[in-house]
Motif scaffolding. Sequence first.
Motif, PDB file in Angstrom:
ATOM      1  N   VAL A   1       6.485   6.252  -3.552  1.00  0.00           N
ATOM      2  CA  VAL A   1       5.944   5.774  -2.004  1.00  0.00           C
ATOM      3  C   VAL A   1       5.569   7.021  -1.566  1.00  0.00           C
ATOM      4  O   VAL A   1       5.750   7.824  -1.850  1.00  0.00           O
ATOM      5  CB  VAL A   1       7.579   5.211  -1.764  1.00  0.00           C
ATOM      6  N   ALA A   2       4.398   6.511  -0.795  1.00  0.00           N
ATOM      7  CA  ALA A   2       3.887   7.575   0.429  1.00  0.00           C
ATOM      8  C   ALA A   2       3.680   7.003   1.127  1.00  0.00           C
ATOM      9  O   ALA A   2       3.321   5.571   1.514  1.00  0.00           O
ATOM     10  CB  ALA A   2       2.054   7.285  -0.178  1.00  0.00           C
ATOM     11  N   LEU A   3       4.524   7.315   2.559  1.00  0.00           N
ATOM     12  CA  LEU A   3       3.959   6.770   3.540  1.00  0.00           C
ATOM     13  C   LEU A   3       3.492   7.054   4.120  1.00  0.00           C
ATOM     14  O   LEU A   3       3.008   8.602   4.620  1.00  0.00           O
ATOM     15  CB  LEU A   3       5.509   8.212   4.326  1.00  0.00           C
ATOM     16  N   ARG A   4       3.122   6.518   5.193  1.00  0.00           N
ATOM     17  CA  ARG A   4       2.031   6.705   6.202  1.00  0.00           C
ATOM     18  C   ARG A   4       2.193   6.622   7.625  1.00  0.00           C
ATOM     19  O   ARG A   4       2.670   6.055   8.169  1.00  0.00           O
ATOM     20  CB  ARG A   4       0.729   5.777   5.951  1.00  0.00           C
TER      21      ARG A   4
ATOM     22  N   TRP B   1      12.045   0.050   8.466  1.00  0.00           N
ATOM     23  CA  TRP B   1      11.109   1.032   7.920  1.00  0.00           C
ATOM     24  C   TRP B   1       9.479   0.912   8.095  1.00  0.00           C
ATOM     25  O   TRP B   1       8.456   1.174   7.420  1.00  0.00           O
ATOM     26  CB  TRP B   1      11.630   0.887   6.297  1.00  0.00           C
ATOM     27  N   ALA B   2       8.801  -0.248   8.508  1.00  0.00           N
ATOM     28  CA  ALA B   2       7.715  -0.317   8.207  1.00  0.00           C
ATOM     29  C   ALA B   2       6.500  -0.974   9.605  1.00  0.00           C
ATOM     30  O   ALA B   2       7.256  -0.774  10.551  1.00  0.00           O
ATOM     31  CB  ALA B   2       7.702  -1.518   8.038  1.00  0.00           C
ATOM     32  N   VAL B   3       6.062  -0.971   9.368  1.00  0.00           N
ATOM     33  CA  VAL B   3       4.547  -0.214  11.150  1.00  0.00           C
ATOM     34  C   VAL B   3       3.718  -1.486  10.409  1.00  0.00           C
ATOM     35  O   VAL B   3       3.559  -1.703   9.089  1.00  0.00           O
ATOM     36  CB  VAL B   3       3.706   1.022  11.950  1.00  0.00           C
ATOM     37  N   VAL B   4       2.671  -2.576  11.441  1.00  0.00           N
ATOM     38  CA  VAL B   4       1.994  -3.587  10.881  1.00  0.00           C
ATOM     39  C   VAL B   4       0.631  -3.441  12.065  1.00  0.00           C
ATOM     40  O   VAL B   4       0.372  -2.936  13.192  1.00  0.00           O
ATOM     41  CB  VAL B   4       1.910  -4.460  11.366  1.00  0.00           C
ATOM     42  N   ALA B   5      -0.048  -3.873  11.073  1.00  0.00           N
ATOM     43  CA  ALA B   5      -1.728  -3.653  11.705  1.00  0.00           C
ATOM     44  C   ALA B   5      -2.426  -5.520  10.899  1.00  0.00           C
ATOM     45  O   ALA B   5      -2.523  -5.196   9.844  1.00  0.00           O
ATOM     46  CB  ALA B   5      -2.863  -2.833  11.428  1.00  0.00           C
ATOM     47  N   VAL B   6      -3.375  -6.352  12.426  1.00  0.00           N
ATOM     48  CA  VAL B   6      -3.487  -7.063  11.925  1.00  0.00           C
ATOM     49  C   VAL B   6      -4.452  -6.778  12.745  1.00  0.00           C
ATOM     50  O   VAL B   6      -5.130  -6.614  13.693  1.00  0.00           O
ATOM     51  CB  VAL B   6      -3.117  -8.409  12.264  1.00  0.00           C
TER      52      VAL B   6
ATOM     53  N   LEU C   1       0.835  -1.216   0.377  1.00  0.00           N
ATOM     54  CA  LEU C   1      -0.378   0.158  -0.069  1.00  0.00           C
ATOM     55  C   LEU C   1       0.773   1.015   0.686  1.00  0.00           C
ATOM     56  O   LEU C   1       0.135   2.209  -0.901  1.00  0.00           O
ATOM     57  CB  LEU C   1      -0.874   0.036   1.270  1.00  0.00           C
ATOM     58  N   HIS C   2       2.426   1.244   0.666  1.00  0.00           N
ATOM     59  CA  HIS C   2       2.813   2.137   0.022  1.00  0.00           C
ATOM     60  C   HIS C   2       3.541   2.791  -1.432  1.00  0.00           C
ATOM     61  O   HIS C   2       3.693   3.541  -1.140  1.00  0.00           O
ATOM     62  CB  HIS C   2       4.194   2.438   1.461  1.00  0.00           C
TER      63      HIS C   2
ATOM     64  N   VAL D   1      -9.591 -11.571   8.168  1.00  0.00           N
ATOM     65  CA  VAL D   1      -8.848 -10.805   8.777  1.00  0.00           C
ATOM     66  C   VAL D   1      -8.007 -10.504   7.659  1.00  0.00           C
ATOM     67  O   VAL D   1      -8.053 -10.566   6.504  1.00  0.00           O
ATOM     68  CB  VAL D   1      -7.890 -11.606   8.817  1.00  0.00           C
ATOM     69  N   LEU D   2      -7.237  -8.766   7.756  1.00  0.00           N
ATOM     70  CA  LEU D   2      -6.951  -7.377   7.258  1.00  0.00           C
ATOM     71  C   LEU D   2      -5.239  -7.319   7.871  1.00  0.00           C
ATOM     72  O   LEU D   2      -5.003  -7.531   9.021  1.00  0.00           O
ATOM     73  CB  LEU D   2      -7.885  -6.555   7.227  1.00  0.00           C
ATOM     74  N   ALA D   3      -4.227  -7.837   6.804  1.00  0.00           N
ATOM     75  CA  ALA D   3      -3.020  -7.466   8.070  1.00  0.00           C
ATOM     76  C   ALA D   3      -2.187  -6.985   6.837  1.00  0.00           C
ATOM     77  O   ALA D   3      -2.301  -6.973   5.357  1.00  0.00           O
ATOM     78  CB  ALA D   3      -2.587  -9.156   8.045  1.00  0.00           C
ATOM     79  N   ILE D   4      -1.688  -5.807   7.137  1.00  0.00           N
ATOM     80  CA  ILE D   4      -0.691  -5.408   6.275  1.00  0.00           C
ATOM     81  C   ILE D   4       0.151  -4.469   7.182  1.00  0.00           C
ATOM     82  O   ILE D   4       0.604  -4.447   8.694  1.00  0.00           O
ATOM     83  CB  ILE D   4      -2.278  -3.643   7.134  1.00  0.00           C
ATOM     84  N   SER D   5       0.941  -4.122   6.557  1.00  0.00           N
ATOM     85  CA  SER D   5       2.479  -3.799   6.701  1.00  0.00           C
ATOM     86  C   SER D   5       3.130  -2.349   5.609  1.00  0.00           C
ATOM     87  O   SER D   5       2.375  -2.729   4.215  1.00  0.00           O
ATOM     88  CB  SER D   5       3.428  -4.936   7.004  1.00  0.00           C
ATOM     89  N   HIS D   6       3.091  -1.377   6.415  1.00  0.00           N
ATOM     90  CA  HIS D   6       3.561  -0.176   5.935  1.00  0.00           C
ATOM     91  C   HIS D   6       5.022   0.509   6.034  1.00  0.00           C
ATOM     92  O   HIS D   6       4.600   0.932   7.029  1.00  0.00           O
ATOM     93  CB  HIS D   6       2.240   0.370   5.981  1.00  0.00           C
ATOM     94  N   GLY D   7       5.162   1.407   5.254  1.00  0.00           N
ATOM     95  CA  GLY D   7       6.484   2.174   5.796  1.00  0.00           C
ATOM     96  C   GLY D   7       5.372   3.483   6.259  1.00  0.00           C
ATOM     97  O   GLY D   7       3.992   3.775   5.727  1.00  0.00           O
ATOM     98  N   SER D   8       6.299   4.147   7.153  1.00  0.00           N
ATOM     99  CA  SER D   8       6.107   4.789   7.689  1.00  0.00           C
ATOM    100  C   SER D   8       7.329   5.698   8.214  1.00  0.00           C
ATOM    101  O   SER D   8       7.972   5.119   8.916  1.00  0.00           O
ATOM    102  CB  SER D   8       5.099   4.495   9.234  1.00  0.00           C
TER     103      SER D   8
END
Length: 263
Positions: free
Chosen positions: A216-219, A256-261, A160-161, A183-190
């Motif tokens: 790249v879009a950091l969130r 470099w990443a954060v996650v949410a499950v 998604l980044h 389940v929704l699992a995300i990892s994303h640069g931030s």
Amino acid sequence: MGDAVPGDEIDLCRPNGARVYDYLLGGGHNFAVDREHAKRLLEANPDQQHGAHANRAYLHRVVQWCLDRGIDQFLDLGSGVPTVGNVHEIAHRYSPLVRVAYVDRDPVAVAHSESIVADLDAVTVTRADLRDPDAVLAAPGVAGLLDLDRPVALLAVACLHFVPDDARGFMAAYRRRLAPGSVLAISHGSDDVDDPDHAARMRAVADSFAGTPSPVALRSRAELRELVGDFAIVEPGIVDITDWPVATGSRPAATWAVVAVAR
């Protein structure tokens, strides 16, 4: 498999995020332009390769976490170039009947994925743009494989980044189509991190992708929470990728990443 994505022919003159990631993981499905860009990335952020491997390790953990909870269907958005430890390789150690639908718009990623899974009945590859949920979910490789009336694990891992536009709308559309228990699992640069030097290195990495086919879009963590919507985020919440599910023992260096499950 899957329909062509307009305007996404193979570009050998500019680096592609999926192929750069493949190189950082030690894969062989990349070109000279991708390797040169990866080297510049590592100059801007020497931790980038650690982050790539940590992201792949997170994928292993989250797939196993879903399997342990009885989920046997996976929709992997932005699945990228195939490297060791793909979703189906992890899942099929549990059962060869686990269904995995890969979706990516990059023609190199799709072509190599198709060659790897050609003999697997429970795995498909679809070329489509993840920003178009209706097209993705209606594609034969997805609709013909996954039963959306049963729980599905929707994976948006390190993809998604690479979507600079507002992702809230299309992610909400995916969530609406998932059955209870999914389940929704995300990892994303931030760059929403405590260490200002680390944040600066992440912004330098994002800047390096400007003008490429993979901007790249950091969130922030708050923006990541918006992508999860009304799904309930499981413990330990939105954390660094190395801290999920819960850090035990010696903690690896932050990434470099954060996650949410979320469920």
